[in-house]
Design an enzyme around this catalytic site. Structure first.
Site, PDB file in Angstrom:
ATOM      1  N   ASP A 148       0.871  -1.173   0.000  1.00 23.67           N
ATOM      2  CA  ASP A 148       0.000   0.000   0.000  1.00 23.67           C
ATOM      3  C   ASP A 148       0.914   1.232   0.000  1.00 23.67           C
ATOM      4  O   ASP A 148       2.137   1.117  -0.146  1.00 23.67           O
ATOM      5  CB  ASP A 148      -0.989  -0.027   1.184  1.00 23.67           C
ATOM      6  N   HIS A 149       0.322   2.417   0.170  1.00 26.10           N
ATOM      7  CA  HIS A 149       1.115   3.651   0.154  1.00 26.10           C
ATOM      8  C   HIS A 149       2.156   3.660   1.272  1.00 26.10           C
ATOM      9  O   HIS A 149       3.247   4.197   1.114  1.00 26.10           O
ATOM     10  CB  HIS A 149       0.194   4.875   0.275  1.00 26.10           C
ATOM     11  N   CYS A 156       3.546  -2.871   4.014  1.00 32.89           N
ATOM     12  CA  CYS A 156       2.672  -1.756   4.385  1.00 32.89           C
ATOM     13  C   CYS A 156       3.440  -0.934   5.424  1.00 32.89           C
ATOM     14  O   CYS A 156       4.652  -1.085   5.566  1.00 32.89           O
ATOM     15  CB  CYS A 156       1.300  -2.228   4.857  1.00 32.89           C
ATOM     16  N   GLY A 157       2.760  -0.067   6.142  1.00 32.84           N
ATOM     17  CA  GLY A 157       3.464   0.772   7.105  1.00 32.84           C
ATOM     18  C   GLY A 157       4.114  -0.051   8.201  1.00 32.84           C
ATOM     19  O   GLY A 157       5.293   0.122   8.523  1.00 32.84           O
ATOM     20  N   THR A 158       3.355  -0.974   8.767  1.00 31.23           N
ATOM     21  CA  THR A 158       3.871  -1.807   9.863  1.00 31.23           C
ATOM     22  C   THR A 158       4.195  -3.232   9.441  1.00 31.23           C
ATOM     23  O   THR A 158       4.909  -3.940  10.158  1.00 31.23           O
ATOM     24  CB  THR A 158       2.811  -1.913  10.979  1.00 31.23           C
ATOM     25  N   GLY A 159       3.617  -3.687   8.350  1.00 25.48           N
ATOM     26  CA  GLY A 159       3.718  -5.101   7.943  1.00 25.48           C
ATOM     27  C   GLY A 159       2.599  -5.936   8.540  1.00 25.48           C
ATOM     28  O   GLY A 159       2.404  -7.088   8.141  1.00 25.48           O
ATOM     29  N   GLY A 192      -0.906  -5.120   8.829  1.00 26.24           N
ATOM     30  CA  GLY A 192      -2.160  -5.130   8.073  1.00 26.24           C
ATOM     31  C   GLY A 192      -2.118  -6.126   6.926  1.00 26.24           C
ATOM     32  O   GLY A 192      -3.034  -6.944   6.756  1.00 26.24           O
ATOM     33  N   HIS A 218      10.691 -23.671   9.265  1.00 26.71           N
ATOM     34  CA  HIS A 218       9.673 -24.384  10.041  1.00 26.71           C
ATOM     35  C   HIS A 218       8.245 -24.164   9.551  1.00 26.71           C
ATOM     36  O   HIS A 218       7.389 -25.032   9.748  1.00 26.71           O
ATOM     37  CB  HIS A 218       9.759 -23.967  11.514  1.00 26.71           C
ATOM     38  N   ARG A 222       7.657   1.504   7.989  1.00 26.03           N
ATOM     39  CA  ARG A 222       7.813   2.446   9.102  1.00 26.03           C
ATOM     40  C   ARG A 222       8.485   1.789  10.311  1.00 26.03           C
ATOM     41  O   ARG A 222       8.654   2.425  11.347  1.00 26.03           O
ATOM     42  CB  ARG A 222       6.442   3.015   9.492  1.00 26.03           C
ATOM     43  N   ARG A 247       8.755 -33.150  10.369  1.00 22.76           N
ATOM     44  CA  ARG A 247       7.747 -32.881  11.399  1.00 22.76           C
ATOM     45  C   ARG A 247       7.057 -31.532  11.171  1.00 22.76           C
ATOM     46  O   ARG A 247       5.908 -31.346  11.578  1.00 22.76           O
ATOM     47  CB  ARG A 247       8.376 -32.947  12.795  1.00 22.76           C
ATOM     48  N   HIS A 248       7.746 -30.623  10.494  1.00 19.75           N
ATOM     49  CA  HIS A 248       7.147 -29.308  10.245  1.00 19.75           C
ATOM     50  C   HIS A 248       6.049 -29.385   9.191  1.00 19.75           C
ATOM     51  O   HIS A 248       5.077 -28.642   9.242  1.00 19.75           O
ATOM     52  CB  HIS A 248       8.233 -28.310   9.837  1.00 19.75           C
ATOM     53  N   ARG A 290       2.861 -30.481  10.810  1.00 23.38           N
ATOM     54  CA  ARG A 290       2.222 -29.380  11.571  1.00 23.38           C
ATOM     55  C   ARG A 290       1.531 -28.395  10.627  1.00 23.38           C
ATOM     56  O   ARG A 290       0.441 -27.892  10.940  1.00 23.38           O
ATOM     57  CB  ARG A 290       3.268 -28.683  12.443  1.00 23.38           C
TER      58      ARG A 290
END
Ligand code: RB5
Length: 152
Positions: free
Chosen positions: A21-22, A77-80, A82, A110, A121, A144-145, A148
């Site tokens: 996004d922006h 995105c800004g934080t990752g 969303g 894993h 950001r 095993r991963h 799961r």
């Protein structure tokens, strides 16, 4: 297997699907330049300007393309956060929000992560590019991963 050397040996292009996004627009462009220099083929699904847009729309497009092609995706995105929430709504997507290289390595080994989520950001460009490189070059351990993952 997504290691660039493997693809080159087979005469294939490793295609990475990317979107933001922006709030992640500038970091997305840095990642695209970095990966192009390394020889990756990039599918940029937007956004294409720093104008405000909605991250769930981009996350949905990238998630669908990852599911349709089997290639790996990167969302910014800004934080990752969303984009990771939105992408993980799709069955078969294992989107990992990473802010350090250890997590980037472990989520491939894993969780067989198929989308990497980054926050412009939160994470500086140098670290973000290291995270991208490690995430793209680390193999899933299976065993095993795999069992799961099949339980999710
Ligand atoms: C956009 O301002 C911001 O909310 C978005 O980029 C993302 O950080 C959401 O999780």
């Amino acid at each position: 297997m997504l290691q660039l050397a493997y693809y080159k040996e087979k005469g294939l292009m490793a295609n990475i699907i990317i979107g933001s996004d922006h709030g992640g627009f500038r970091l997305k462009n840095e990642i695209i330049e970095h990966l192009k220099q390394l020889g990756y083929d990039i599918s940029d699904l937007g956004c294409y300007s720093p104008e405000s847009c909605d991250y769930p729309v981009i996350a949905k497009q990238v998630a669908n393309e990852v599911l349709n092609t089997g290639n790996k995706g990167i969302l910014v995105c800004g934080t990752g956060i969303g984009v990771s929430i939105a992408a993980n709504r799709f069955d078969g997507i294992r989107a990992s929000h990473c802010t350090d290289t250890f997590t980037a390595r472990m989520t491939r080994m894993h969780n067989d992560s198929n989308i990497l989520c980054l926050g412009e950001r939160i994470t500086g460009i140098g670290l973000a590019l290291d995270i991208v490189d490690i995430w793209l070059n680390t193999e899933f351990e299976g065993g095993r991963h795999k069992k799961r993952i099949d339980m999710i």
